[in-house]
Motif scaffolding. Structure first.
Motif: not given
Length: 446
Positions: A376-391
């Motif tokens: 679940q934590v990895a899902d959240g991080l992946e969402e931010w990373f893939s959505a163009g919110a961070c590197d």
């Protein structure tokens, strides 16, 4: 495949970024020991983190009610060690982990900062980074013999010239200046060592510099400016940018704005927001941990740290009294916090209560939370990373060392399994591991 940058958010003090962390039943009290920093460093390196960077202030939070009593009594970042010393201990206990330290351009001299960081970069074989700050408040000024902190934009004007001097010194030794020829007795070629001879509005510094270049050329520059003037400074000098985003929507918008500004300058910088991950074997266990940690915070934590970061005594205003436009404009501390409150509250004149609620200062709401199992934590991080919110992400601890232990044990393998994070270091220097080129000297005419 694009992969995340991971950074450990460190404090050389009695607590983590979350001031209530020291109250947690599992937090280690030995923050003043060598073993404390060695252990965290080894954990982050085992997790293949890019670097650990140490935040810092040059005073304890004593702006609220013009007193330090509550700060000391409740341990609100009350004990602050020299971060350079703690960072060196961590660096000597590791081999690949990058080490970053916050150092102020307002209360130090450029030559001093240049020599400290160039020396650390040599001792750690090219793994050093400098988090450039302009400091925040009058308490820091008082510790350095001044009566008042410099105004916001003036601090950045001074910092621009400060950077010119530091980088000028770092570039004063050419790559092959050292000969080390015992037979001829020649140590270095004087034609390849240059004086700076800087004479500017704020600084005069002659040189030549005293420290040769490191294996990575020079330390990495980290910057965290998110206000208008601060953002200009960050995009001009930064090589890695630390930010605070309240949620994914704001993150995507502000990330895109910064990237557009960088593109116009012909640059690119990795941008990493701070987060609080609370991970456990199951969602239910993680939620229980969150509730326990969240319950440790005290209202005085928020008021003390708001007063510190905004250089304004929040004890002087009733909770529901709005700030005037003049008061808001006069805030000389971290203006990104002020801007966040105005944005999230939707009020051009927020109250003290709005600052407490929407800043999230000293609470788990200050940074985005990722609570759950490793998946679940990895899902959240992946969402931010893939959505163009961070590197990538700056991982802040809610208790030490447990946050780092849990993240490396549970989340890192899940990110690696998805191909979102590396399985090993790419090289020996921080520049290699961040994918940045080794910099050659850019000599300037005297």
């Amino acid at each position: 495949m694009r992969q995340m940058k991971l950074i450990g958010f460190m404090q050389a003090q009695n607590c983590s970024n979350y001031p209530a962390s020291w109250r947690h039943r599992l937090s280690q009290p030995n923050f003043g020991s060598r073993e404390y920093y060695e252990g965290i460093g080894r954990t982050l390196e085992a997790g293949k983190f890019h670097l650990a960077f140490f935040d810092d202030r040059l005073a304890i939070p004593d702006k609220y009610a013009d007193d330090f009593e509550d700060t000391v009594r409740y341990g609100i970042r009350a004990a602050k060690l020299d971060p350079v010393s703690c960072a060196l201990v961590m660096g000597l206990a590791t081999e690949r982990l990058g080490i970053g330290v916050t150092y102020s351009t307002t209360y130090y001299e450029p030559f001093h900062v240049a020599r400290v960081f160039a020396t650390l970069d040599l001792l750690l074989n090219g793994r050093m980074a400098w988090n450039v700050v302009t400091s925040l408040n009058d308490s820091e000024a008082a510790n350095f013999g001044a009566t008042k902190h410099l105004g916001h934009d003036l601090r950045y004007d001074r910092a621009d010239e400060f950077m010119e001097v530091v980088l000028g010194h770092w570039d004063s030794w050419e790559e092959d200046a050292i000969v080390f020829d015992r037979e001829s007795g020649v140590f270095a070629d004087p034609a390849k060592v240059h004086r700076l001879d800087h004479k500017g509005k704020f600084f005069t510094s002659r040189g030549p510099f005293t420290v040769p270049r490191s294996p990575q050329g020079r330390p990495i520059i980290i910057q965290a400016g998110q206000s208008g003037r601060g953002k200009t400074f960050a995009t001009r000098w930064g090589e890695l940018m630390f930010v605070i985003y309240p949620n994914l929507t704001v993150a995507k918008r502000q990330y895109a704005e910064i990237k557009q500004s960088l593109t116009e300058q012909g640059k690119d910088i990795s941008i990493a927001p701070a987060i609080y991950p609370i991970v456990a074997e199951t969602q239910g266990e993680a939620e229980d941990r969150f509730a326990e940690i969240d319950g440790l915070a005290k209202p005085i934590d928020t008021l003390a740290l708001l007063s510190e970061v905004l250089n304004f005594d929040f004890a002087t205003k009733p909770m529901d009294e709005p700030f005037s436009s003049e008061e808001l404009a006069a805030i000389s501390g971290l203006q990104a916090v002020r801007d966040r409150v105005v944005l999230l509250s939707g009020k051009p004149s927020p109250t003290v209560r709005d600052f407490v609620q929407f800043s999230g200062r000293a609470t788990l709401r200050e940074f985005p939370n990722f609570v759950g199992s490793a998946k679940q934590v990895a899902d959240g991080l992946e969402e931010w990373f893939s959505a163009g919110a961070c590197d990538g992400f700056v991982v802040a601890a809610t208790q030490v060392p447990g946050t780092y232990d849990d993240f490396v044990r549970l989340v890192v393998p899940e990110l690696q399994r998805r191909g979102l994070f590396r399985r090993d270091y790419e090289g020996n220097t921080l520049r290699e591991n961040l994918g940045l080129p080794k910099l050659s000297p850019a000599h300037r005419a005297n």
